[in-house]
Design an enzyme around this catalytic site. Structure first.
Site, PDB file in Angstrom:
ATOM      1  N   THR A   1      13.555  34.838 -52.265  1.00 28.81           N
ATOM      2  CA  THR A   1      13.615  35.530 -50.737  1.00 28.81           C
ATOM      3  C   THR A   1      13.236  34.215 -49.653  1.00 28.81           C
ATOM      4  OG1 THR A   1      12.019  37.282 -51.676  1.00 28.81           O
ATOM      5  CG2 THR A   1      12.169  36.814 -49.357  1.00 28.81           C
ATOM      6  N   THR A   2      12.582  33.220 -49.941  1.00 34.04           N
ATOM      7  CA  THR A   2      12.282  32.256 -49.322  1.00 34.04           C
ATOM      8  C   THR A   2      13.707  31.318 -49.087  1.00 34.04           C
ATOM      9  OG1 THR A   2      10.178  31.817 -49.983  1.00 34.04           O
ATOM     10  CG2 THR A   2      11.213  29.954 -48.770  1.00 34.04           C
TER      11      THR A   2
ATOM     12  N   TYR B   1      14.546  49.554 -52.730  1.00 36.10           N
ATOM     13  CA  TYR B   1      15.204  50.505 -52.012  1.00 36.10           C
ATOM     14  C   TYR B   1      15.297  51.800 -52.860  1.00 36.10           C
ATOM     15  CZ  TYR B   1      18.514  52.708 -48.687  1.00 36.10           C
ATOM     16  OH  TYR B   1      19.067  53.547 -47.756  1.00 36.10           O
TER      17      TYR B   1
ATOM     18  N   TYR C   1       8.636  39.469 -61.224  1.00 32.41           N
ATOM     19  CA  TYR C   1       8.025  39.171 -59.886  1.00 32.41           C
ATOM     20  C   TYR C   1       7.814  40.717 -59.198  1.00 32.41           C
ATOM     21  CZ  TYR C   1       8.449  37.559 -54.834  1.00 32.41           C
ATOM     22  OH  TYR C   1       8.099  37.266 -53.385  1.00 32.41           O
TER      23      TYR C   1
ATOM     24  N   ARG D   1       7.579  44.128 -50.279  1.00 29.70           N
ATOM     25  CA  ARG D   1       9.271  43.996 -50.072  1.00 29.70           C
ATOM     26  C   ARG D   1       9.910  45.013 -50.890  1.00 29.70           C
ATOM     27  NH1 ARG D   1      11.149  39.674 -47.524  1.00 29.70           N
ATOM     28  NH2 ARG D   1       9.686  38.081 -47.152  1.00 29.70           N
TER      29      ARG D   1
ATOM     30  N   LYS E   1       4.938  36.549 -61.490  1.00 26.07           N
ATOM     31  CA  LYS E   1       4.609  36.162 -60.021  1.00 26.07           C
ATOM     32  C   LYS E   1       3.718  37.442 -59.515  1.00 26.07           C
ATOM     33  CE  LYS E   1       6.273  34.623 -55.712  1.00 26.07           C
ATOM     34  NZ  LYS E   1       7.710  34.362 -54.918  1.00 26.07           N
TER      35      LYS E   1
ATOM     36  N   ILE F   1       3.595  30.039 -56.990  1.00 24.35           N
ATOM     37  CA  ILE F   1       4.782  29.982 -56.730  1.00 24.35           C
ATOM     38  C   ILE F   1       4.951  30.252 -55.164  1.00 24.35           C
ATOM     39  CG2 ILE F   1       7.125  30.945 -56.587  1.00 24.35           C
ATOM     40  CD1 ILE F   1       6.807  32.089 -59.458  1.00 24.35           C
TER      41      ILE F   1
END
Length: 411
Positions: free
Chosen positions: A153-154, A216, A240, A245, A268, A307
């Protein structure tokens, strides 16, 4: 000639009528009542075979429509009920290499404490700025960071094509794979895409994959297990969990099932310290996904490491926070920076900060836009308070004008 044509027409009519009668009977009775059986004639019930011959008869047998109607009426088909759906297992063999150079033991991934979710910098036309990217990776290695997540994402993997994504993973492995562990974010909300990208990521040498749960288009818990199991067989995997999100939590019951895989490296986890402690008590390796909580997660709740997003900016301070001893003073000093980084959704703050530090060009792929000028001034103050020497790069921090930024909708 006329009588011959008439005879042929009648014959064709009777043939068509026989076919129609058989099709109607077979569809409504035989296939309906025996939907789960073998359709070869040897498996048909004798009554069905007899009825079939009776319907067709010989060329001399005449069967009135009234008789057929009565037979159909007597054979009112039962309502067909679908059997319980079964998962069809992927019949494809994993596309993986067993060469030692291309395989990383899971235990090597479990040892990592400080992993940076690395930023992806851009050229003015939106392509990757590999020179700036390489400089960022070098700074991570020099300051003791042990692993990088590429295209997370980053790193704006969500704004990349898969070609770009896999290329960047391959480039990172090729240039830095002997000095730092490369974890490719090859997860997707599409299982098919996650399989394809993860196969390619391991083929180009990534050491582990980061896998997100479908976002989604959310699925059930059994769907989560099937999704993750589809990629776990390919190599070391970090799951993750970031419900803020994805809109869906990965519950402990799912993690318990996934942890049975020999390729499961850990989680994570962004839900919080209570969840982290629950997993640690089970003997699982957990990385905090929250920079503002990682100090307490590490020293009070047993998280193995973090992380991190903040380590893009201050890798040496994050290394000290995670590796040495509990340090409440340092944690308190870092909190204003971390709070500033996440005042808007990540990676907006990080992209703005790195541009202000002169480490990357002030180029944004939309929909991300820089923080407003008031926040940029605030960042200058934060850098001054912490000390410019703790931050990456060697240029003076600047506020930057709005016109200095390039926003790209097409790239």
């Amino acid at each position: 000639m006329s009588s011959s044509m008439t005879f042929r027409s009648i014959s064709l009519f009777h043939l068509f009528k026989k076919y129609l009668l058989f099709y109607t009977f077979a569809s409504s009775s035989l296939f309906t009542n025996h939907a789960n059986e073998d359709f070869s004639t040897s498996s048909w019930p004798m009554s069905s075979v007899t009825d079939y011959h009776l319907l067709l008869g010989s060329s001399t047998t005449q069967l009135s429509l009234h008789t057929v109607a009565n037979k159909t009426k007597r054979r009112i088909p039962k309502r067909w009920i679908s059997p319980r759906a079964a998962v069809v297992h992927n019949f494809h063999l994993p596309m993986r290499s067993l060469e030692v150079k291309n395989r990383t033991p899971v235990d090597e991934i479990k040892k990592l404490r400080l992993i940076t979710a690395i930023k992806t910098p851009y050229l003015p036309d939106g392509r990757f700025d590999l020179e700036a990217y390489d400089a960022l990776i070098h700074l991570q290695i020099l300051n003791g960071v042990e692993g990088v997540v590429v295209g997370g994402t980053t790193g704006e993997g969500q704004l990349m094509s898969w070609d770009e994504h896999i290329m960047l993973i391959g480039h990172t492995v090729n240039c830095f794979g002997s000095s730092i562990k490369v974890i490719g974010n090859t997860g997707s909300n599409s299982t098919r895409e996650a399989i394809h990208a993860t196969e390619q990521g391991f083929a180009v040498g990534m050491h582990a994959s980061l896998q997100i749960n479908p976002y989604y288009g959310k699925t059930s818990q059994n769907g989560l297990i099937s999704h993750f199991q589809s990629v776990l067989s390919m190599g070391p995997t970090i799951i993750y969990n970031v419900p803020s999100r994805t809109g869906q939590d990965i519950p402990p019951s799912v993690i318990k099932r996934l942890s049975e895989s020999s390729y499961f490296a850990g989680v994570k986890e962004c839900v919080g310290d209570a969840r982290i402690k629950e997993y640690v008590d089970r003997g699982l390796v957990i990385w905090s996904g929250n920079d503002d909580e990682c100090h307490d997660s590490r020293w009070d709740y047993g998280a193995h490491g973090v992380i991190s997003v903040a380590s893009n900016l201050v890798p040496n301070l994050m290394h000290e926070l995670i590796f040495r001893v509990k340090n409440e003073l340092l944690n308190t000093k870092l909190l204003p920076l971390i709070k500033w980084l996440f005042c808007e959704p990540n990676p907006i703050g990080l992209n703005t900060a790195l541009a202000q530090l002169g480490v990357v060009r002030p180029v944004f792929r939309l929909p991300y836009v820089p923080l407003p000028i008031e926040k940029r001034r605030e960042f200058v103050d934060i850098v001054t308070d912490l000390g410019r020497h703790h931050f990456v790069g060697d240029k003076d921090v600047r506020v930057l004008d709005d016109d200095d930024f390039i926003l790209l909708g097409r790239y």
